[in-house]
Design a protein around this motif. Sequence first.
Motif, short mmCIF file in Angstrom:
data_model
loop_
_atom_site.label_atom_id
_atom_site.label_comp_id
_atom_site.label_asym_id
_atom_site.label_seq_id
_atom_site.Cartn_x
_atom_site.Cartn_y
_atom_site.Cartn_z
N ARG A 212 0.83 -1.20 0.00
CA ARG A 212 0.00 0.00 0.00
C ARG A 212 0.87 1.26 0.00
O ARG A 212 0.56 2.25 -0.66
CB ARG A 212 -0.93 0.00 1.21
N LEU A 213 1.96 1.23 0.76
CA LEU A 213 2.86 2.39 0.82
C LEU A 213 3.44 2.70 -0.57
O LEU A 213 3.52 3.86 -0.97
CB LEU A 213 3.98 2.10 1.81
N LEU A 214 3.81 1.66 -1.31
CA LEU A 214 4.46 1.85 -2.60
C LEU A 214 3.56 2.51 -3.64
O LEU A 214 4.03 3.03 -4.64
CB LEU A 214 4.98 0.52 -3.13
N LYS A 215 2.26 2.48 -3.41
CA LYS A 215 1.31 3.11 -4.34
C LYS A 215 1.07 4.58 -4.04
O LYS A 215 0.45 5.29 -4.83
CB LYS A 215 -0.03 2.37 -4.28
N ALA A 216 1.55 5.05 -2.90
CA ALA A 216 1.21 6.39 -2.43
C ALA A 216 2.05 7.48 -3.11
O ALA A 216 3.18 7.22 -3.54
CB ALA A 216 1.38 6.47 -0.91
N PRO A 217 1.52 8.70 -3.19
CA PRO A 217 2.23 9.79 -3.90
C PRO A 217 3.61 10.11 -3.34
O PRO A 217 4.53 10.41 -4.09
CB PRO A 217 1.28 10.98 -3.74
N LEU A 218 3.75 10.10 -2.00
CA LEU A 218 5.04 10.45 -1.39
C LEU A 218 5.79 9.22 -0.93
O LEU A 218 6.52 9.25 0.07
CB LEU A 218 4.81 11.40 -0.21
N ALA A 219 5.65 8.12 -1.68
CA ALA A 219 6.35 6.88 -1.30
C ALA A 219 7.86 7.10 -1.28
O ALA A 219 8.55 6.58 -0.39
CB ALA A 219 5.98 5.76 -2.28
#
Length: 414
Positions: free
Chosen positions: A216-223
Motif C-alpha cells: 500500500r505504501l508503494l502506491k502512495a504519492p510520497l512513497a
Amino acid sequence: MTADAIHRLSQADWLRTDGIQAVFSAIEQQGDEARVVGGAVRNTLLDHPVPDVDIATTATPETVTARALAAGLKPIGTGIDHGTVTVIAGGFPYEVTTLREDVETFGRQAKVVFGRNWTRDAERRDFTLNALYVDRHGSLHDPLGGLEDCLARRIRFIGDPDKRLQEDYLRILRFFRIYAAYGAGDMDAEGLGACLRQRDGLRHLSAERIGHEMRRLLKAPLAGPALRMMNDCGLWEIATGGLARVEDYDALRRLQPIADEVLDPELGLVVLAGFVREDLERICDRFRLSNAERGRMRTAWAGLKRLRGMGQLPDAADMIYEFGRQGAIDGLLAHWAGLSAQGTAEDKDFGEFLAQLRQVSQPEFPLKGADLIAIGHTPGPTLGDLLKTLETTWRDSRFLLDREALLAQANKDA
C-alpha cells in the motif's frame, strides 16, 4: 480552507445515498448514535477518493444485527468478536463497529470493552486525522482536535506515540504509509522518534501484515520520501532483510507522467530491492507475495537483466516475444530508472522504445510440433530441437518468415 473542507464533507455524495441513510435510520433508535469515522471523513476533507465507509456506533453488535434485519438490510458478522458487523445497504457494504475503550493495554491483546463514550473511542485510534467523525446530517465531530492536523496534512499519533506503537507495531509502517498518502512537509518529529525507538517491534510482525502495508505504501504519492526516511532509520532493512536503492526508486517515480506502471508494487520492489535475483526471492517470501506477483517480478527482473547486458535497445517485438508486453515494459522502466539515477539515461530513446513496446503486436510463432510431424518428421527430442532452431531463425528474421517459409526450411534441414 477549513470552511470549504467542512462544506465539502457535509455535501459528500456518499453521505447522501439512500443506502447509508437507511443504515443510520436502522441503528439510531432508543438513544443510540451512529457516525462515519476515519478514512471516509479524512479523504473527503482532503478531497481524495473514498473507497469505503466505516461507521461507529453506541449500539452493540447484536443490536446492530437485529435492527439491520428488521429494516430489511443484510448484516454479516465479519468481525463480531471485535464489535464489527458489515451491513449491506443499497448494494454497498458498511462496516459498523461498536464504540470501544481500553480497560487494560498490553499490545494487540489489550482488553477492550464496548462503550458509549466517543472521546474514549477516539483515543484508541492511531492518528489524529483518523479520529474524526461525521453524523448523518454532515456535522463534523472532532473530540481530539484532529481537524487542524488533517487539513495541514500533519500525521501525528494520538497521545503518547511510544504507547500507540507498543499497542501494535504495525503502526510504525502505517506512520510512513499514511504520510506517503496524505502528508506534507516534514514528518512529525515526535512520531518519527518513537518509530525509531520502537523499530525492533517490526521483527515481531507477521510477513503478511508487513507485506500488505508495504504494498500500500508503494502506491502512495510520497512513497519516495517516506521510503528514504525508512531506509535512513534502518526500518527498511528490518522490514525486508536487505538494502534499498532509493535513488533508483525516486527516478522510477519520476516516470509516472508517461508510465502508470511505476505505481505497481511489484515493479517498485524490483527497483528498490533487485540487486540480484536472490533479493527478489527473499522479498517474495518475506512479504508472502502471490504467485502472480512473484511471476511479474521475476519476468521484470529477467527483462531488466537482458537490457543491462546490451549496448543498445533491442527490437521491441523481440523483447515482447521473450518477456511478454508487461514484462518488457517493466524491464525497460526498471533499467531506465537505474540509468536515470546515475545520470546516464537517454530519455528520448527510452521514451520512443516505451511507445513501441505499447504499440507493436505481440509475435506468435506460426509452427507447432504437429506441423512438422504432418510433413514427415518423427516425434521425439530431434523434433523439439528442430522446432527450437526454426524459432530462432524466425526471430532472427524479425518475425518476417511465415509458416510456409519455415516449413520449407524444415524440409531443407531434414
